[in-house]
Scaffold this motif. Structure first.
Motif, PDB file in Angstrom:
ATOM      1  N   UNK A  88       9.623  17.651 -12.616  1.00 18.44           N
ATOM      2  CA  UNK A  88      10.203  16.521 -13.304  1.00 18.44           C
ATOM      3  C   UNK A  88      11.248  15.856 -12.440  1.00 18.44           C
ATOM      4  N   UNK A  89      11.181  14.585 -12.506  1.00 12.61           N
ATOM      5  CA  UNK A  89      11.911  13.870 -11.779  1.00 12.61           C
ATOM      6  C   UNK A  89      13.093  12.944 -12.618  1.00 12.61           C
ATOM      7  N   UNK A 109       8.437   9.049 -14.028  1.00  8.79           N
ATOM      8  CA  UNK A 109       7.228   9.730 -14.393  1.00  8.79           C
ATOM      9  C   UNK A 109       6.154   9.898 -13.622  1.00  8.79           C
ATOM     10  N   UNK A 110       5.903   8.639 -12.998  1.00 10.51           N
ATOM     11  CA  UNK A 110       4.873   8.435 -12.012  1.00 10.51           C
ATOM     12  C   UNK A 110       5.195   9.277 -10.832  1.00 10.51           C
ATOM     13  N   UNK A 112       7.167  12.043 -10.536  1.00  7.65           N
ATOM     14  CA  UNK A 112       7.011  13.306 -10.714  1.00  7.65           C
ATOM     15  C   UNK A 112       5.544  13.833 -10.971  1.00  7.65           C
ATOM     16  N   UNK A 113       4.585  13.126 -11.621  1.00 10.17           N
ATOM     17  CA  UNK A 113       3.258  13.240 -11.657  1.00 10.17           C
ATOM     18  C   UNK A 113       2.326  13.293 -10.159  1.00 10.17           C
ATOM     19  N   UNK A 114       2.966  12.316  -9.235  1.00  5.42           N
ATOM     20  CA  UNK A 114       2.322  12.354  -8.078  1.00  5.42           C
ATOM     21  C   UNK A 114       2.697  13.555  -7.196  1.00  5.42           C
TER      22      UNK A 114
ATOM     23  N   UNK C  94       3.189  11.881 -20.998  1.00  4.09           N
ATOM     24  CA  UNK C  94       3.368  11.400 -19.620  1.00  4.09           C
ATOM     25  C   UNK C  94       2.452  10.966 -19.086  1.00  4.09           C
ATOM     26  N   UNK C  97       1.754   7.358 -20.203  1.00  4.28           N
ATOM     27  CA  UNK C  97       2.992   6.425 -19.633  1.00  4.28           C
ATOM     28  C   UNK C  97       2.657   5.966 -18.189  1.00  4.28           C
ATOM     29  N   UNK C  98       2.060   7.005 -17.246  1.00  4.92           N
ATOM     30  CA  UNK C  98       1.580   6.985 -15.980  1.00  4.92           C
ATOM     31  C   UNK C  98       0.517   5.833 -15.924  1.00  4.92           C
ATOM     32  N   UNK C 101       1.220   2.204 -16.530  1.00  6.26           N
ATOM     33  CA  UNK C 101       1.524   1.573 -15.245  1.00  6.26           C
ATOM     34  C   UNK C 101       0.574   1.349 -14.343  1.00  6.26           C
TER      35      UNK C 101
END
Lengths: 285, 235, 243
Positions: A88-89, A109-110, A112-114, C94, C97-98, C101
Motif C-alpha cells: 500500500x502507498x 495506487x499505481x 503500490x501496484x508497480x 485498484x 483504477x491503475x 490511468x
C-alpha cells in the motif's frame, strides 16, 4: 475514472527551457550530476521499532518510509500454499502541497501496484515458506509505503524502501495453541528473517524534451512528458516495466532507457548493501 | 490511402498527406518531422488546381459570422444559454434580443425565449477561451416558430447544401418547402404541409446516412418524387 | 485462476489453443455500434470482448476540472460483473483504477487535445468478456471510437500483449497463458508515428527476450492498426476488395 491532471504545478517556461537546454548538454538542473547518475541516496534500517521491518530512504530531497507488518491470516483461495504479500502507498499530505488527504488516488495506487508486481513476479519474497497450515493459516506481509517528502521519483525511492524494510524485517514470535489458533506477539521479535530470494530495485528514466535522464527530481518530472520505470534484479533481469505519464516513446528510446537503467541500478543496490552491513567510519553500533 | 470513387482518396488519422492539401487544423496536423497528416477521417479530392480535404466526421467550432440554429438550454439573470451543437455553450444577451433596456424586476426572460425553443442566431465573437457570444440582430434571425429542425452531423451539412446549392434545390423545388442547413448540423425545414415536411426530413436523414456515396443527388430527387406519390401529395 | 494440467506449449510447438507463438487470435472490429455515443467500437480478440464509447468534446459537469489550453481526457476502464469466471464486483478495483490511468496515458499522446480548450473528452471502456489482453483490446477499441467520433488525433493506436510461457515468447496471450505464464507484456502504440504509448511488463524477462517481445508486439500492432483502417474504410463505403 482517470482524468488528465488539472492541478499541476506551474513551471515557468524559462525554467523548462533551462532544464531541457542543460540536459541537451549532459547536465542537470540540480547541479552536480549527469543524466546517468541518481541523486545521493541513503538507506536507513530499523527506523520504527514496533514494525517487523522498516526503512527510511532519502533520494535527494525525496523521503519515503516503509514499514513491514506481519500477521496470521487466510491464504487466497487460488494459492493455498503461499503467504500473502500486500503493498500500500500513502501520499501523506505533509509531503507535498499537491497531496490531499483522502483515499489513495490513481498515482498512489499505481505506485503500490508497480512495487507489488516488481516484488511478486520474480518471487523476491519466498511466499511458499510463509505457510503455517496450508489452505488455512499463512503469514500476511503488509508493506506500507509512506511518502514523507516529494521531490520527484517516488517509484525508485519507494521500491528501495520496500526492499530495505523487507530485508530488515524479523518474524514476530508466534505459537499455535490447543484450539488451533495462532497467537502472535508483536512485542517480541525473533531472529528469523523473511525468506528473501532476490533483491529488486527500480530505475526511473524520464524523457525531458528530446533527452533521457535517470532519477528525475520534482522539477524535472514536472516538465517531463513520460517516464519509464524498469524493475531489475541483482542479476540484471527485467522483472517489471511501467510506462507512466502522458507522452510516448520511440523504440530506440525504450532501449536506451534500459541501458541507462542497468547502468544506474548498482547505485541503488550498493546503498541497500551499505545499509545492511554497517561498518567503517560513521556506522553506529 | 485508398482510391475511391470519383477520384477521391479516403484518408484516416495518421495517414500522411500531400503537402499541397489545403486544410487547417483540426482536420490535419503537422508532425514533428514536418509531415502533414490527417487527424480525422476524410476525403482528399481535386477541385480544379487545388487539393481539398473533406472531413467525414466533425465537431462544430463556432466562427464569428456563422449563422447557426441554437437550442435554448438555460436562462441566466441577463442572458440565455444556447446549445449550438458544439463543445461550447453560447450566450445570448437579453439586451441584444429585446433591443431595449431590460428590467429584471418586470421582464420575465422565459416569456420571450424559453428552454427548449430553437433560435436562429449569428456568432458574434469566439476565441475558445470564453463562451461564444451570439446575436439575433440581422436578417431572418430570431426564434424559430414553425417547421421542424433536423439534427445531423455537422460534417454532413455541405452534402445537404450540395455543390453550388444543387441539393438544396432538389429539396425545395418540387416540395415548395424552405430549407435552411446551418453549419452546426441543424437543418430547419418549413413546408406547406406536414406530409411534405415528413418527406423532406426523410430526404435530409437519407443524405446524412449516404453522404459519401456517388449519385446521391439523383437518388434524393427520385426518393422525393416517389414519396410524394406514395403519400398522395402528387399523383 | 489456476488451471492445472494444461500444457501451454504442446509437443508440436503449438500453443494450448493450437496457435503458433507468433499468431494473433481471431480479431473482429466494428465501429458505430452505439446510437447515443459520439463514437463507439466493439473489438474482439478471441473471446476477449471490449466495448468503447466516446463522448465529447463537451463541457464537463464540474467546471473546476477545465484546463485553459487543452481538453482534458477522462478515461474509465471497467469490467462487467459477468465478464469473468467469478463475478467481479462492479465497484472499481485498484487494478481498474491503475488501468484507467495507463490507458488514458496511452491515448493522451495521440489525441489533439489542444484543439478543444476548456472541454472534456470522455472515453468509456467496458470489458464485456475477459479472456486476456483486455487493456490492449480496450486501447484498440478506444482508438476506433475516437476516430468514429471525429476527435482529431495524430494517428490511430492499437495494442497487444506478448507473454512468456514455458520459456517461449507468445503473441496475444489469453487468460490461461496470462495466469500460468512467466510474463505478460502489454504494449500499445501508433505505428504511423513510431510511438509507443503504453508499455508494461508483469513478469520476468532477460534483455534479449524483452527486445524480441517488443518487436513481436510492434509487428502485431502494425497489423492491428491496419485492421482498424480497413474497418473505418468500410464505414465510408470504400472498403478494399475483400467482400
Amino acid at each position: 475514472m482517470s482524468v488528465t491532471p488539472f492541478r499541476l504545478p506551474v513551471v515557468a517556461s524559462l525554467r523548462k527551457e533551462a532544464i531541457e537546454e542543460l540536459l541537451a548538454r549532459g547536465l542537470r538542473i540540480d547541479g552536480v550530476r549527469d543524466p546517468f547518475t541518481p541523486r545521493n541516496v541513503r538507506v536507513e534500517l530499523g527506523v520504527v521499532e514496533k514494525a517487523e521491518g522498516s526503512a527510511l530512504v532519502k533520494l535527494g530531497n525525496t523521503q519515503v518510509m516503509a514499514g513491514v507488518k506481519m500477521d496470521v491470516g487466510a491464504p487466497f483461495r487460488d494459492t493455498p500454499d503461499q503467504g500473502v504479500l500486500t503493498v500500500h502507498a500513502e501520499f501523506v499530505p505533509l509531503a507535498s502541497p499537491l497531496f490531499e488527504p483522502g483515499p489513495p488516488d490513481e498515482n498512489a495506487i499505481e505506485l503500490a501496484r508497480v512495487v507489488d508486481r516488481s516484488l511478486r513476479e520474480v518471487g523476491a519474497v519466498d511466499l511458499g515458506q510463509l505457510v503455517i497450515r496450508p489452505g488455512d493459516k499463512v503469514w500476511v506481509v503488509w508493506i506500507d509505503l509512506y511518502i514523507l517528502d516529494h521531490d520527484g521519483n517516488l517509484f525508485d525511492a519507494s521500491m528501495l524502501a520496500a526492499m530495505a524494510a523487507l530485508l530488515d524485517a524479523r518474524m514476530p514470535y508466534y505459537e499455535e495453541i490447543e484450539t488451533g489458533d495462532v497467537i502472535v506477539d508483536h512485542g517480541v521479535k525473533t531472529e528469523e528473517k523473511l525468506p528473501i530470494r532476490h533483491r529488486v530495485v527500480t530505475v526511473t528514466v524520464a524523457k525531458i524534451g528530446r533527452n533521457l535522464a535517470v532519477d528525475p527530481n520534482f522539477e524535472e518530472e514536472s516538465v517531463s512528458d513520460v517516464r519509464l520505470v524498469y524493475a531489475l534484479d541483482e542479476s540484471g533481469r527485467i522483472v517489471g516495466i511501467q510506462k507512466s505519464g502522458e507522452g510516448a516513446l520511440k523504440r530506440e528510446e525504450v532501449l536506451r532507457a534500459l541501458e541507462m537503467a542497468k547502468r544506474a541500478a548498482p547505485v541503488y543496490f550498493k546503498a541497500l548493501e551499505e545499509a545492511l552491513t554497517p561498518a567503517g567510519p560513521g556506522a553506529s553500533g | 490511402m485508398e482510391q475511391a470513387s470519383e477520384g477521391r482518396i479516403l484518408v484516416l488519422p495518421g495517414d500522411p498527406l500531400d503537402p499541397a492539401v489545403d486544410a487547417q487544423p483540426p482536420y490535419v496536423y503537422i508532425d514533428e518531422n514536418g509531415v502533414k497528416r490527417a487527424a480525422v477521417p476524410g476525403f482528399v479530392s481535386r477541385r480544379g488546381d487545388r487539393l481539398v480535404f473533406i472531413g467525414l466526421e466533425g465537431i462544430y467550432i463556432p466562427k464569428p459570422g456563422d449563422v447557426v440554429i441554437g437550442l435554448v438550454s438555460g436562462i441566466g439573470v441577463t442572458n440565455w444559454f444556447i446549445d449550438i451543437n458544439s463543445p461550447y455553450t453560447a450566450v445570448l444577451n437579453v439586451q441584444d434580443f429585446l433591443g431595449r433596456p431590460f428590467n429584471p424586476a418586470t421582464d420575465d426572460l422565459s416569456r420571450y425565449l424559453d428552454v427548449g425553443d430553437y433560435v436562429k442566431v449569428k456568432v458574434l465573437a469566439f476565441d475558445r477561451t470564453r463562451s461564444p457570444l451570439v446575436t439575433v440582430q440581422g436578417q431572418g434571425l430570431g426564434k424559430i416558430v414553425e417547421g421542424k429542425v433536423v439534427e445531423i452531423s455537422p460534417a454532413r451539412v455541405p452534402r445537404v447544401i450540395g455543390r453550388k446549392g444543387s441539393m438544396l434545390e432538389v429539396l425545395t423545388k418540387e416540395t415548395g418547402c424552405e430549407v435552411f442547413a446551418a453549419v452546426n448540423g441543424r437543418v430547419h425545414v418549413k413546408c406547406p404541409n406536414k406530409e411534405l415536411e415528413a418527406i423532406v426530413v426523410l430526404a435530409v436523414k437519407t443524405i446524412e446516412r449516404e453522404a459519401f456515396t456517388s449519385g446521391l443527388t439523383a437518388r434524393i430527387r427520385k426518393l422525393i418524387e416517389e414519396e410524394m406519390v406514395v403519400r398522395g401529395v402528387k399523383s | 485462476m489456476k488451471v492445472e494440467g494444461v500444457k501451454l506449449i504442446r509437443e508440436d510447438g503449438l500453443r494450448h489453443d493450437g496457435r503458433r507463438p507468433e499468431d494473433l487470435r481471431p480479431i473482429r472490429m466494428e465501429v458505430g455500434v452505439l446510437s447515443n455515443a459520439d463514437g463507439s467500437a466493439l473489438v474482439e480478440f478471441g473471446r476477449t470482448r471490449v466495448l468503447a464509447a466516446v463522448y465529447g468534446p463537451r463541457e464537463p459537469p464540474q467546471k473546476f476540472m477545465l484546463l485553459p489550453d487543452r481538453a482534458i481526457l477522462r478515461v474509465r476502464y471497467h469490467m462487467a460483473p459477468f465478464s469473468t469466471s467469478d463475478r467481479k464486483s462492479p465497484a472499481p478495483s485498484r487494478r481498474e483504477i491503475e488501468l484507467s490511468k495507463v490507458i488514458r496515458e496511452a491515448l493522451e499522446p495521440i489525441v489533439l487535445t489542444k484543439q478543444f480548450p476548456r472541454t472534456a473528452i470522455d472515453v468509456f471502456i467496458e470489458v464485456l468478456q475477459a479472456d486476456g489482453g483486455t487493456r490492449t483490446t480496450g486501447v484498440t477499441a478506444a482508438s476506433l471510437a475516437l476516430a468514429d467520433a471525429g476527435i482529431p488525433m495524430k494517428a490511430l493506436v492499437g495494442g497487444v500483449a506478448v507473454g512468456k510461457v514455458e520459456g517461449v515468447l507468445v503473441l496475444d496471450i489469453d487468460e490461461v497463458e496470462d495466469s500460468m505464464g512467466e510474463a505478460d507484456m502489454p504494449v500499445a502504440g501508433a505505428p504511423d508515428l513510431g510511438l509507443i504509448t503504453l508499455l508494461q511488463l508483469n513478469g520476468v524477462m532477460t534483455e534479449e527476450e524483452f527486445q524480441k517481445a517488443l518487436d513481436m508486439a510492434w509487428d502485431a500492432i502494425r497489423r492491428i492498426v491496419d485492421m482498424e483502417k480497413e474497418v473505418l474504410r468500410w464505414k465510408y463505403n470504400v472498403g478494399g476488395d475483400s467482400k
